[in-house]
Design a protein around this motif. Structure first.
Motif, mmCIF file in Angstrom:
data_model
loop_
_atom_site.group_PDB
_atom_site.id
_atom_site.type_symbol
_atom_site.label_atom_id
_atom_site.label_comp_id
_atom_site.label_asym_id
_atom_site.label_seq_id
_atom_site.Cartn_x
_atom_site.Cartn_y
_atom_site.Cartn_z
ATOM 1 N N GLN A 1 0.822 -1.208 0.000
ATOM 2 C CA GLN A 1 0.000 0.000 0.000
ATOM 3 C C GLN A 1 0.859 1.261 0.000
ATOM 4 O O GLN A 1 0.511 2.262 -0.639
ATOM 5 N N LYS A 2 1.994 1.204 0.683
ATOM 6 C CA LYS A 2 2.786 2.413 0.921
ATOM 7 C C LYS A 2 3.894 2.631 -0.092
ATOM 8 O O LYS A 2 4.279 3.777 -0.345
ATOM 9 N N LYS A 3 4.458 1.566 -0.656
ATOM 10 C CA LYS A 3 5.718 1.683 -1.396
ATOM 11 C C LYS A 3 5.552 1.352 -2.880
ATOM 12 O O LYS A 3 5.344 0.202 -3.254
ATOM 13 N N SER A 4 5.685 2.387 -3.708
ATOM 14 C CA SER A 4 5.603 2.201 -5.157
ATOM 15 C C SER A 4 6.719 1.292 -5.663
ATOM 16 O O SER A 4 6.499 0.461 -6.554
ATOM 17 N N LYS A 5 7.924 1.431 -5.095
ATOM 18 C CA LYS A 5 9.049 0.596 -5.543
ATOM 19 C C LYS A 5 8.752 -0.883 -5.335
ATOM 20 O O LYS A 5 9.099 -1.722 -6.168
ATOM 21 N N LEU A 6 8.117 -1.214 -4.228
ATOM 22 C CA LEU A 6 7.773 -2.613 -3.964
ATOM 23 C C LEU A 6 6.707 -3.098 -4.939
ATOM 24 O O LEU A 6 6.790 -4.228 -5.440
ATOM 25 N N ARG A 7 5.716 -2.259 -5.213
ATOM 26 C CA ARG A 7 4.687 -2.651 -6.184
ATOM 27 C C ARG A 7 5.320 -2.952 -7.539
ATOM 28 O O ARG A 7 4.946 -3.911 -8.216
ATOM 29 N N LYS A 8 6.302 -2.126 -7.931
ATOM 30 C CA LYS A 8 6.953 -2.329 -9.224
ATOM 31 C C LYS A 8 7.857 -3.548 -9.223
ATOM 32 O O LYS A 8 7.874 -4.324 -10.186
ATOM 33 N N SER A 9 8.623 -3.738 -8.149
ATOM 34 C CA SER A 9 9.554 -4.870 -8.116
ATOM 35 C C SER A 9 8.823 -6.205 -7.993
ATOM 36 O O SER A 9 9.252 -7.218 -8.551
ATOM 37 N N GLY B 1 -15.603 -5.275 3.192
ATOM 38 C CA GLY B 1 -14.853 -6.303 3.904
ATOM 39 C C GLY B 1 -13.956 -7.162 3.045
ATOM 40 O O GLY B 1 -13.645 -8.298 3.427
ATOM 41 N N VAL B 2 -13.536 -6.659 1.899
ATOM 42 C CA VAL B 2 -12.706 -7.475 1.010
ATOM 43 C C VAL B 2 -11.523 -6.661 0.484
ATOM 44 O O VAL B 2 -11.659 -5.499 0.103
ATOM 45 N N ILE B 3 -10.332 -7.294 0.521
ATOM 46 C CA ILE B 3 -9.094 -6.688 0.037
ATOM 47 C C ILE B 3 -8.323 -7.769 -0.721
ATOM 48 O O ILE B 3 -8.248 -8.912 -0.270
ATOM 49 N N ALA B 4 -7.764 -7.411 -1.884
ATOM 50 C CA ALA B 4 -7.071 -8.398 -2.708
ATOM 51 C C ALA B 4 -5.670 -7.938 -3.055
ATOM 52 O O ALA B 4 -5.385 -6.735 -3.121
ATOM 53 N N ILE B 5 -4.799 -8.898 -3.280
ATOM 54 C CA ILE B 5 -3.491 -8.650 -3.873
ATOM 55 C C ILE B 5 -3.560 -9.156 -5.312
ATOM 56 O O ILE B 5 -3.940 -10.303 -5.556
ATOM 57 N N ALA B 6 -3.215 -8.286 -6.268
ATOM 58 C CA ALA B 6 -3.334 -8.629 -7.685
ATOM 59 C C ALA B 6 -2.026 -8.334 -8.406
ATOM 60 O O ALA B 6 -1.178 -7.582 -7.915
ATOM 61 N N GLU B 7 -1.889 -8.908 -9.592
ATOM 62 C CA GLU B 7 -0.720 -8.655 -10.429
ATOM 63 C C GLU B 7 -0.947 -7.400 -11.277
ATOM 64 O O GLU B 7 -2.027 -7.198 -11.820
ATOM 65 N N THR B 8 0.090 -6.576 -11.379
ATOM 66 C CA THR B 8 -0.004 -5.400 -12.234
ATOM 67 C C THR B 8 -0.003 -5.804 -13.709
ATOM 68 O O THR B 8 0.378 -6.922 -14.055
#
Length: 263
Positions: A20-28, A92-99
């Motif tokens: 949620q906080k780190k763009s670098k992590l989302r990209k990597s 009540g729902v949160i997902a982790i998805a691929e960019t």
């Protein structure tokens, strides 16, 4: 039997908070967070790949068929949900998805005369979200972000766009790459700027059209102004000489839509 997470110290919860906080992590990691029932439904319709879906059954609005999802579904406690949720009204729902790649070459137009919005170097998530909502409402053929300063999978953009980051056809690229793309595809460039411009009401937007807007602070770069087929402006009758970028884009887009409906 589904996994159940009750501790905010769980490694997956920590990973989600960092995403949620780190763009670098989302990209990597090529991962991002989707929060909310509507947003998740839009992402599913857009064929985003889901990796995990976390559900708080105490607040879950049962309008997603969890058993049909092709990913891991994890139950979480209300304490965990409150720790990771940006807002309470998300079902009540949160997902982790691929960019996705968001490449220019992946754009496909359904018509021979596409209508495209290009925004150069937008930075504020609220403005980007507003632009995406407008483009969804107008059912544009594509939205292209030139020289992006903000990660489009930023949770604030997903939230401010009310999920239309998934409903629009989006690509990113440098200004020069996008100008080359438009030229190769014979798309007419209308650049919104104050200098050497004419009223947008005098123009024909019925051909293959790209409307290009810049930020309120910086305006458009010289590259766009020099390469545009026409430079257009919205006439101002008050004291100020410009509008918020999302407001300006809305006016120009819906004039183009009006012309096309009557064409």
């Amino acid at each position: 039997m589904r996994k159940h997470i009750t501790s905010i110290s769980n490694p997956l919860v920590k990973h989600l908070l960092l995403l949620q906080k780190k763009s670098k992590l989302r990209k990597s990691e090529n991962e991002f967070i989707i929060e909310g029932v509507q947003e998740l439904n839009y992402a599913i319709e857009a064929k985003y790949t889901l990796k995990q879906v976390l559900v708080c059954n105490d607040v879950f609005e049962n309008n997603i068929q969890l058993d049909d999802l092709d990913c891991e579904v994890i139950d979480i406690s209300q304490d965990v949900f409150e720790k990771i949720a940006y807002r309470s009204s998300t079902g009540g729902v949160i997902a982790i998805a691929e960019t996705k790649n968001l490449s220019l070459k992946d754009l496909n137009f359904k018509t021979k005369s596409p209508l495209i919005l290009i925004a150069e170097a937008p930075e504020k998530p609220g403005n980007i979200g507003a632009l995406l909502r407008t483009c969804d409402a107008a059912n544009l053929d594509a939205v292209i972000i030139a020289n992006p300063k903000t990660d489009l999978y930023n949770p604030n953009i997903i939230r401010s766009s009310v999920g239309t980051v998934f409903t629009n056809s989006i690509a990113t690229g440098s200004t020069s790459e996008i100008i080359d793309y438009l030229t190769k595809n014979s798309i007419y460039i209308f650049a919104a700027a104050l200098q050497d411009s004419s009223s947008y009401l005098k123009e024909d937007f019925t051909k293959a059209t790209a409307i290009v807007v810049g930020t309120e602070d910086e305006g458009l770069s010289e590259s766009w102004r020099s390469q545009a087929h026409k430079i257009i402006k919205i006439p101002m009758e008050g004291k100020v000489d410009s509008l918020n970028v999302s407001v300006s884009a809305s006016i120009l887009i819906f004039e183009a839509k009006r012309q096309r409906l009557n064409h």
